[in-house]
Design a protein around this motif. Structure first.
Motif, mmCIF file in Angstrom:
data_model
loop_
_atom_site.group_PDB
_atom_site.id
_atom_site.type_symbol
_atom_site.label_atom_id
_atom_site.label_comp_id
_atom_site.label_asym_id
_atom_site.label_seq_id
_atom_site.Cartn_x
_atom_site.Cartn_y
_atom_site.Cartn_z
ATOM 1 N N PRO A 1 0.816 -1.214 0.024
ATOM 2 C CA PRO A 1 -0.010 -0.032 -0.095
ATOM 3 C C PRO A 1 0.854 1.325 0.074
ATOM 4 C CG PRO A 1 -0.547 -1.865 1.472
ATOM 5 C CD PRO A 1 0.369 -2.163 1.301
ATOM 6 N N ILE A 2 1.829 1.337 0.671
ATOM 7 C CA ILE A 2 2.664 2.567 0.772
ATOM 8 C C ILE A 2 3.411 2.620 -0.894
ATOM 9 C CG2 ILE A 2 4.839 3.448 1.866
ATOM 10 C CD1 ILE A 2 2.585 3.519 3.953
ATOM 11 N N LEU A 3 3.999 1.713 -1.306
ATOM 12 C CA LEU A 3 4.661 1.545 -2.923
ATOM 13 C C LEU A 3 3.490 2.119 -3.527
ATOM 14 C CD1 LEU A 3 6.508 -1.460 -2.749
ATOM 15 C CD2 LEU A 3 7.515 0.840 -2.546
ATOM 16 N N LEU A 4 2.195 1.666 -3.369
ATOM 17 C CA LEU A 4 1.010 2.338 -4.292
ATOM 18 C C LEU A 4 0.944 3.688 -4.307
ATOM 19 C CD1 LEU A 4 -1.134 1.499 -6.260
ATOM 20 C CD2 LEU A 4 -2.734 1.221 -4.240
ATOM 21 N N TRP A 5 0.858 4.379 -2.808
ATOM 22 C CA TRP A 5 0.845 5.554 -2.526
ATOM 23 C C TRP A 5 1.688 6.570 -3.272
ATOM 24 C CZ3 TRP A 5 -2.451 9.252 -0.517
ATOM 25 C CH2 TRP A 5 -1.794 10.360 -0.147
ATOM 26 N N GLU A 6 3.131 5.962 -3.048
ATOM 27 C CA GLU A 6 4.215 6.729 -3.593
ATOM 28 C C GLU A 6 4.099 6.681 -5.187
ATOM 29 O OE1 GLU A 6 7.527 4.734 -1.942
ATOM 30 O OE2 GLU A 6 7.638 5.816 -0.235
ATOM 31 N N LEU A 7 3.625 5.718 -5.619
ATOM 32 C CA LEU A 7 3.491 5.713 -7.158
ATOM 33 C C LEU A 7 2.431 6.523 -7.676
ATOM 34 C CD1 LEU A 7 4.235 4.291 -9.830
ATOM 35 C CD2 LEU A 7 2.388 2.791 -9.563
ATOM 36 N N CYS A 8 1.366 6.672 -6.834
ATOM 37 C CA CYS A 8 0.216 7.531 -7.375
ATOM 38 C C CYS A 8 0.571 8.926 -7.311
ATOM 39 C CB CYS A 8 -0.908 7.076 -6.617
ATOM 40 S SG CYS A 8 -1.716 5.638 -6.918
ATOM 41 N N MET A 9 1.062 9.493 -6.153
ATOM 42 C CA MET A 9 1.962 10.661 -5.837
ATOM 43 C C MET A 9 2.971 11.002 -7.124
ATOM 44 S SD MET A 9 0.746 12.030 -3.091
ATOM 45 C CE MET A 9 -0.878 11.143 -3.921
ATOM 46 N N LEU A 10 3.706 10.196 -7.497
ATOM 47 C CA LEU A 10 4.669 10.442 -8.392
ATOM 48 C C LEU A 10 3.962 10.684 -9.909
ATOM 49 C CD1 LEU A 10 7.658 10.342 -9.546
ATOM 50 C CD2 LEU A 10 7.553 8.075 -9.881
ATOM 51 N N LEU A 11 2.955 9.820 -10.087
ATOM 52 C CA LEU A 11 2.063 9.991 -11.321
ATOM 53 C C LEU A 11 1.229 11.405 -11.409
ATOM 54 C CD1 LEU A 11 0.553 6.529 -11.895
ATOM 55 C CD2 LEU A 11 2.520 7.627 -13.198
ATOM 56 N N MET A 12 0.845 11.866 -10.181
ATOM 57 C CA MET A 12 0.097 13.233 -10.093
ATOM 58 C C MET A 12 1.339 14.410 -10.185
ATOM 59 S SD MET A 12 -2.219 12.706 -6.715
ATOM 60 C CE MET A 12 -3.769 11.475 -6.821
ATOM 61 N N PHE A 13 2.603 14.193 -9.760
ATOM 62 C CA PHE A 13 3.326 15.138 -9.794
ATOM 63 C C PHE A 13 3.901 15.142 -11.347
ATOM 64 C CE2 PHE A 13 7.836 16.332 -9.842
ATOM 65 C CZ PHE A 13 7.938 17.590 -9.099
ATOM 66 N N VAL A 14 3.979 14.217 -12.163
ATOM 67 C CA VAL A 14 4.254 14.681 -13.503
ATOM 68 C C VAL A 14 2.962 14.836 -14.466
ATOM 69 C CG1 VAL A 14 6.348 12.957 -13.350
ATOM 70 C CG2 VAL A 14 4.090 12.048 -14.051
ATOM 71 N N GLY A 15 1.848 14.881 -13.687
ATOM 72 C CA GLY A 15 0.568 15.164 -14.535
ATOM 73 C C GLY A 15 -0.287 13.959 -15.006
ATOM 74 N N LEU A 16 0.138 12.847 -15.005
ATOM 75 C CA LEU A 16 -0.540 11.659 -15.507
ATOM 76 C C LEU A 16 -1.646 11.023 -14.750
ATOM 77 C CD1 LEU A 16 2.649 9.300 -16.169
ATOM 78 C CD2 LEU A 16 1.309 10.864 -17.877
ATOM 79 N N LEU A 17 -1.801 11.740 -13.476
ATOM 80 C CA LEU A 17 -2.918 11.591 -12.509
ATOM 81 C C LEU A 17 -3.670 12.731 -12.261
ATOM 82 C CD1 LEU A 17 -2.615 8.461 -10.581
ATOM 83 C CD2 LEU A 17 -4.067 8.367 -12.324
ATOM 84 N N PRO A 18 -4.965 12.981 -12.406
ATOM 85 C CA PRO A 18 -5.277 14.225 -11.678
ATOM 86 C C PRO A 18 -5.473 14.252 -10.065
ATOM 87 C CG PRO A 18 -7.345 12.920 -12.460
ATOM 88 C CD PRO A 18 -5.940 12.202 -12.787
ATOM 89 N N ILE A 19 -5.148 15.641 -9.665
ATOM 90 C CA ILE A 19 -5.334 16.074 -8.318
ATOM 91 C C ILE A 19 -6.205 15.455 -7.536
ATOM 92 C CG2 ILE A 19 -4.567 17.698 -6.545
ATOM 93 C CD1 ILE A 19 -2.352 16.841 -7.999
ATOM 94 N N SER A 20 -7.369 15.498 -8.281
ATOM 95 C CA SER A 20 -8.962 15.265 -7.752
ATOM 96 C C SER A 20 -8.953 14.013 -7.392
ATOM 97 C CB SER A 20 -9.824 15.507 -8.798
ATOM 98 O OG SER A 20 -9.719 14.758 -9.934
ATOM 99 N N LEU A 21 -8.141 13.027 -7.791
ATOM 100 C CA LEU A 21 -8.181 11.732 -7.284
ATOM 101 C C LEU A 21 -7.341 11.559 -5.982
ATOM 102 C CD1 LEU A 21 -7.550 9.740 -10.567
ATOM 103 C CD2 LEU A 21 -9.619 9.726 -9.177
#
Length: 451
Positions: A1-21
């Motif tokens: 779960p921690i690794l999943l969280w970090e991956l999502c934060m990284l994807l948000m940081f580079v703009g591949l995931l919206p901040i709204s998620l």
């Protein structure tokens, strides 16, 4: 779960995931963390019989008070009730400070407790133990890869399971010998010739030369000796009589050994339980040690605390055996073996050759004593064996030359009873093998004994 969280934060940081998620991801991560906290370690512990990932790396294991595998329900309760649930609730209400406080209290409790158990262990009756070196039961073929090949092709001192402390049957010994490149072997079981008949057949099957043998306990004055008998006629009825007498002596000594231990320690030992399905009717000190240390009603006995939880817990069975049953210890029982002269007479009447095993222990009493024993009719000595240092072997080789004795070599291989002794590793250098062969190939019975 921690690794999943970090991956999502990284994807948000580079703009591949919206901040709204972000809020959704936080909820998913939290749910996954709760699931993993309450399932991962518990499942691992049950599947591995008491180990989590961390315990595996540090060779630790959760066991019950009997030092046996704990019940699955206890392993689950230990992980969830003892650690996951308190950590979760304390984090929920007091954040990381509450979690650290709980672990700190647990650590202090473990340090102060005489058996170093955690709080949950106190209620469940579980313990954490350090695993000793694993001696897994494996086939002879698997075991070959674990040890180096022998320096010689001869090993004339092996024990099968016709010895009370031997692990392998006759065919398994030939399998091991063949895999390790041995050309000549002899099975010398304690006071028994039963292995020889099947060994002669196995020799032809595995193309390994075989010398009929046995190892007899005897005494000369106050010395306990062991004599290796080679080329004997195993069909002679006298050997059946010798084995039966040996079994009677061992049973008598066993009963005296148990009685002495009970009298000195006050610990009762069930003789009938130890003799049940015991074809040798022998209760060794090691058997008594295992019986008392694994008895659930004796786990808190003051005499056993050092072996179960104290400074001797690394190898408790052998430590207790040595402390109580070895020569000079309080429960040592002397077994009155036949006289050396009688054993030598039987060996010679059956067409055999007598070779002194453990020759160094005789030499430790002085060369005069050694010469006196040899003069009784000993024709050879076991010079090369892994129990001796190079200096010991050189000294025995000199004495063999002075007394015109045959020279033999043997590993004294038993299997798991002597885990550090391997078949074929006799300590005999390859260039000295010629001396061994001169004896055995010159003997009249060798032609019929070998392949």
């Amino acid at each position: 779960p921690i690794l999943l969280w970090e991956l999502c934060m990284l994807l948000m940081f580079v703009g591949l995931l919206p901040i709204s998620l972000l809020e959704t991801i936080q909820i998913v991560t939290f749910v996954l963390m709760v699931i993993s906290m309450f399932t991962f370690n518990a499942i691992l512990s049950v599947k591995s019989g008491g180990q989590t990932l961390g315990k595996y790396f540090y060779d630790l294991k959760v066991v019950n008070k009997r030092r046996k595998e704990a019940a699955p329900i206890k392993l689950i309760a230990r992980e969830i009730v003892g650690f996951s649930l308190p950590s979760f609730l304390l984090f929920l209400f007091f954040n990381i400070i509450g979690v650290m406080a709980y672990w700190g209290i647990n650590a202090v409790f473990m340090i102060l407790h005489p058996y170093h158990i955690s709080i949950i262990d106190l209620f469940l009756g579980t313990r954490i133990v350090i695993l000793r070196e694993r001696q897994a039961e494996i086939t002879p073929k698997q075991k070959t890869a674990e040890v180096k090949l022998p320096r010689t092709t001869i090993d004339l001192h092996l024990h099968s399971n016709f010895s009370d402390d031997g692990q392998y049957n006759v065919e398994e010994l030939f399998q091991l010998a063949s895999q390790r490149g041995l050309k000549m072997i002899s099975i010398c079981d304690h006071n028994s010739v039963k292995a020889n008949l099947s060994a002669m057949r196995m020799a032809q099957l595995y193309h390994v030369s075989y010398i009929p043998g046995a190892e007899f306990d005897c005494r000369y004055q106050n010395l306990h000796l062991r004599v290796l008998a080679y080329f004997i006629d195993s069909t002679n009825d006298i050997f059946i009589h010798l084995e039966n007498e040996s079994l009677k002596r061992e049973r008598d000594a066993s009963l005296r050994r148990v009685a002495s231990f009970t009298q000195i320690t006050g610990i009762d030992v069930d003789v009938n339980e130890l003799l049940a399905n015991n074809r040798y009717q022998k209760i060794s000190g090691e058997m008594i040690a295992r019986y008392v240390l694994e008895n659930p009603s004796l786990q808190e006995h003051p005499l056993l605390v050092p072996y179960l939880y104290g400074e001797k817990r690394e190898d408790p069975i052998h430590a207790l055996d040595h402390d109580y049953f070895h020569e000079g210890a309080s429960c040592y029982v002397e077994v009155r073996h036949p006289k050396l002269q009688d054993i030598l007479e039987i060996i010679h009447l059956s067409g055999g050759v007598a070779v002194l095993s453990r020759a160094k222990s005789v030499l430790d009493h002085g060369e005069e004593c050694f010469a006196e024993v040899i003069a009784q009719g000993i024709e050879g000595i076991e010079v090369f064996t892994p129990q001796y240092s190079p200096a010991d072997m050189a000294g025995l080789l000199r004495l063999a030359k002075e007394h015109q004795l045959f020279v033999s070599c043997g590993s004294d291989f038993h299997g798991s009873h002597k885990p550090n002794v391997h078949i074929g590793e006799t300590g005999c250098p390859m260039e000295a093998e010629k001396i061994i062969r001169e004896f055995f190939e010159a003997y009249p019975s060798m032609e019929s004994a070998s392949v």
